[in-house]
Design an enzyme around this catalytic site. Structure first.
Site, PDB file in Angstrom:
ATOM      1  N   SER A 299       0.850  -1.190   0.000  1.00  0.00           N
ATOM      2  CA  SER A 299       0.000   0.000   0.000  1.00  0.00           C
ATOM      3  C   SER A 299       0.885   1.238   0.000  1.00  0.00           C
ATOM      4  CB  SER A 299      -0.899   0.013   1.242  1.00  0.00           C
ATOM      5  OG  SER A 299      -1.556   1.260   1.380  1.00  0.00           O
TER       6      SER A 299
ATOM      7  N   TYR B  46      -2.537  -0.416  10.737  1.00  0.00           N
ATOM      8  CA  TYR B  46      -2.506  -0.722   9.300  1.00  0.00           C
ATOM      9  C   TYR B  46      -1.264  -0.149   8.630  1.00  0.00           C
ATOM     10  CZ  TYR B  46      -4.079  -1.012   4.429  1.00  0.00           C
ATOM     11  OH  TYR B  46      -4.182  -1.275   3.083  1.00  0.00           O
TER      12      TYR B  46
END
Length: 707
Positions: free
Chosen positions: A584, A597
């Protein structure tokens, strides 16, 4: 023709349905297709892609307006079970038969195939096959040419002609083995002329011809002849001697067989892929075990098969491993030392076969590796360019086992002479057919496992890889979602292109179980994509220990477990592979409400670098794709995560796609297919010397630039 309507079918399936047939009344071509599909649905009657059927009808000649006889016959390629009208060739019967006037003899057999094109009635129909004249010179309205194991067992028996004569009281003719073609068609006509009133012809070592005046008469005639052959074999099997000489060894339980197959398959795949990457198939079918555990395997296996259909898909003979069923397969180096000389000996055998049988105009020698590998006590492995071909090769070798078993029960098995086998395998017409086949796709022969592939990015990646020729293992921890994905893949790609498994990436046993299933399904793995993910978006003070552990277990521990297991299999295969990690932009960019995260994604990114550095020596490439804001079909965005991100950025949930696009340099919304395309860039063949890279697919987020 006298047909026995009282026969009870025990060895074949009677599938004729008068209600369905009623709707086809008067349409002989429709009845031909219906009959063909019924015959192809029963693998005891003919194998996949094998055999051909025909009918002769009166039709209006488009050139003269006169009525003319037309033969509709299964064209080149295709399968009876799925045959449609588009798979039929339509030819003028009188033109086909008139080719006798220009036929120059068996030495010029191949030139006749081109002349078939001058006999075509329907210009949009399929190209005629080499078996066309076998149907054309027989006068019957409906004809079936099949390869039933029961009939071939008699046809391949040493006393096959005598058995046929006695079994059918002279109502089935006999024609000795001959390669299919124009001359064999003339031989069938000669046999009929010399034996008027017969109901069929047995082709030595090859198969069966049967016929009728109607589609139903041909169908029932075929069933009756095959049933009689099968019944005769059943009555005699084990009567004069134990099957295959009796058992030499005993198989361990299935759990142990599968464990041995899982340990060995990647090694076998590595050897069988020395020229072209192959996909594997494994079976421990009871018929296989009976054969490979027998005393006669060492005598029968090297003989090879008899029927050309069997031989073309299984090669001259299998490789029978000299390896005990309970061998310790944990030491890869030691097992490779045992396997290497066995594969080398097989390649030398095949090379000698080619050199001793080749003709001046023979095509160049093909891959010398075996297609069929038999492991006594454990099972049979087959390797081919794709899963379907490997599976069909397995089915054909089981057909060959059935033939050997039957022939040995009533006489003695005989295989095709080596030269005849070579003449089939390296037939110039077969070579031309191979040359006309589409070129392999970029990922042909590759096995890909994509975690979290029941939806979103993972599903898009798996579908992209499948479209590019790979076989894929789709998986998810959500069984309902996986079931839906399974239906999609089955519809779009067919059963041989994928396997579906439930996977929990946080559990070592689950990861190992899915990779084991991958090995049993395809022989190994080449591409591992770590895509499974989830996210929790909360302010730091609201994050719980459970939240933290869950995110790190799925993203970091999951990537570690899957990569470790996949890399171990790739090392066994010995030809490298690819690990792709879907990370990501959050691995590089700091944002609010994202502690677990964002930091887990950073850990994933650095773990990718560490793995690239460690696995490079094994030619295993590790690369990373960094998406951002891929909202479409994503479970992450379906709940609290989307709400959390919307709250963090002060927008509504439905405004998130536009918000994310607006902050990119390209002002683009990113969709799953964009990530799939990026993954394909890494594995498609043009970046085979690239590892440790990060490819951003985020529309352009300057803060996420790696450098």
């Amino acid at each position: 023709m006298s047909l026995d309507r009282t026969i009870q079918f025990r060895h074949v399936s009677y599938l004729w349905d008068e209600k369905q047939v009623a709707a086809m009344a008067g349409d002989e071509v429709a009845l031909l297709i219906y009959r063909s599909n019924l015959l192809g649905a029963d693998l005891r009657l003919t194998n996949y892609g094998g055999g051909n059927t025909s009918c002769k009808v009166q039709a209006k000649d488009p050139l003269t307006g006169a009525s003319t006889e037309v033969m509709w016959v299964k064209g080149s390629g295709g399968d009876l079970g799925t045959l449609k009208k588009s798979g039929l060739a339509a030819l003028y019967v009188d033109r086909l038969r008139s080719l006798q006037r220009v036929y120059r003899g068996v030495e010029h057999e191949d030139e006749m195939v081109e002349l078939f094109n001058h006999c075509i009635f329907d210009l949009s129909s399929k190209a005629p096959s080499i078996d066309t004249p076998l149907h054309g010179f027989l006068p019957f309205a409906h004809i079936d040419h099949l390869h039933p194991d029961a009939a071939i067992a008699i046809a391949a028996a040493k006393d096959g002609e005598k058995i046929t004569q006695e079994l059918f009281s002279g109502t089935i003719g006999w024609v000795d083995w001959q390669r299919p073609g124009f001359d064999l068609g003339l031989k069938l006509k000669q046999c009929l002329d010399e034996n008027p009133g017969i109901r069929g012809i047995m082709l030595g070592s090859h198969g069966l011809f049967t016929w009728g005046d109607t589609a139903y008469e041909s169908y029932i005639n075929t069933l009756e002849v095959v049933e009689r052959c099968a019944q005769y074999l059943a009555e005699n099997t084990g009567k004069k001697a134990p099957v295959f000489g009796g058992a030499k060894i005993t198989s361990p339980p299935q759990e142990k067989r599968h464990a041995q197959a899982i340990a060995l398959a990647p090694l076998l795949r590595g050897y069988c892929s020395s020229q072209v990457r192959m996909v594997g198939h494994f079976t421990d079918d009871a018929r296989v075990l009976e054969f490979i555990n027998s005393k006669d395997i060492d005598r029968l296996a090297p003989m090879g098969t008899s029927c050309p259909d069997h031989f073309l898909r299984t090669k001259i003979s299998p490789l029978v491993l000299e390896l005990k069923p309970d061998a310790d397969l944990s030491d890869t180096t030691k097992i490779k030392a045992l396997l290497a000389p066995q594969f080398e000996a097989y390649r030398e055998m095949y090379t000698e076969y080619y050199k001793s049988c080749r003709h001046p105009d023979s095509p160049a020698m093909r891959d010398a590796n075996p297609v069929v590998v038999l492991y006594p006590g454990i099972g049979m492995f087959t390797f081919a360019k794709d899963k379907q071909t490997a599976r069909v090769a397995s089915e054909f070798y089981i057909n060959a086992i059935n033939v050997m078993k039957g022939a040995e029960a009533v006489s003695a098995y005989t295989s095709l002479p080596r030269q005849e086998a070579f003449n089939i395998e390296y037939w110039l017409l077969e070579e031309a057919k191979l040359q006309r086949m589409p070129k392999p796709k970029a990922l042909s022969g590759r096995v890909a496992l994509v975690t979290g592939s029941a939806g979103g990015i993972g599903k898009a990646i798996a579908m992209k890889f499948a479209a590019e020729g790979a076989v894929v293992v789709i998986n998810d921890n959500d069984e309902t979602r996986l079931a839906t994905a399974r239906e999609t893949f089955a519809k779009d790609f067919g059963k041989d292109v994928f396997a579906a498994e439930v996977l929990d990436v946080t559990t070592e046993s689950s990861v190992r179980s899915v990779f084991n299933a991958t090995i049993l399904a395809f022989g190994g793995v080449d591409i591992v994509v770590n895509c499974a993910g989830l996210s929790i978006s909360k302010p730091l003070e609201e994050h719980t220990e459970a939240d933290w552990n869950l995110v790190y277990d799925v993203l970091v521990k999951g990537q570690f477990l899957v990569t470790r297991e996949g890399a171990g299999i790739m090392r066994k295969q010995g030809f490298g592979g690819d690990v792709l990690n879907i990370v990501s932009k959050n691995a590089l960019v700091s944002g609010p409400n994202n502690a677990a995260y964002g930091s887990a994604k950073a850990a994933q990114l650095h773990l990718s670098r560490l793995n690239a550095a460690e696995l490079g020596k094994d030619h295993i490439r590790v690369n990373t794709v960094n998406p951002d804001a891929v909202i479409s079909d994503s479970k992450i965005w379906a709940g609290a995560w989307a709400e959390g991100r919307a709250k963090a950025y002060g927008v509504k949930v439905e405004e998130l796609p536009a918000y994310y696009a607006s902050r990119t340099l390209l002002n683009e919304i990113i969709v799953p297919e964009d990530i799939a395309n990026a993954c394909f860039v890494f594995v498609g063949g043009l970046l085979n010397k690239a590892t440790g890279n990060v490819l951003n697919v985020d529309g352009g987020v300057a803060m996420a630039f790696v450098r």
